[in-house]
Design a protein around this motif. Sequence first.
Motif: not given
Length: 236
Positions: A205-206, A211-218
């Motif tokens: 980040q600037d 920042a931690a990355l996430h993906r959509r869950g179930p």
Amino acid sequence: MTTASRRPHAPVRITVDLVIITIRGDRLHVLLVERDNEPYRGALALPGGFVRPEEALEDAARRELAEETAIEAGRMHLEQLHTYGAPDRDPRGRVVTVAYLAIAPSLPVPVAGSDARAAHWVPVEEAEHLAFDHAEILADGLERARSKLEGTTLATAFCADTFTIGELRRVYEVVWGVPLDPRNFNRKVTSTDGFVVPTGETRSQDTGRPAALHRRGPATTLHPAIMRERPPGPPR
């Protein structure tokens, strides 16, 4: 048999219309087309058109999306919104329309085709003077999206495959039109089972730490729900 009972039924035609929304430049936008045919030639309208005899409704919605905007449905979230059938809603005759709500992240600049003169992304607050009853359909689509952000994981449909919690929070802020407390939001999201899943990766980040990355869950529903914060009303 009375005269009224022998009266022929008026022919009814069926159309599909699409409320397609995305976030562009930190603002909520809707896709509108400029009509190239009468009625309402030159007016802005939602993408849509007549259902062919051999088509299912959703197939017609996907075809109209591609023909009028050159945008493929692909992984776009698409759900049936409502049916509109007021007798005078279309000056061409009795036309019933089935509306769909579509949501996706980072949608491209649309390319007009078929019976659309041009296609534009328009900030929702500037979408005025629409053809037919499309202002009502748009309002219903926006309210559907806003309300479903409370109890479902629909917000992730606005995000890329991987995203930060801050980017997810911004979806809520843009769609709802209110700021949210970052710490409270982070706690709610990360404590809700199946909402988001950490990828183990980070994004620079600037300012501050990556920042931690996430993906959509179930999960598809949220327990507990993230309740909408209403914009403050005018002073009394």
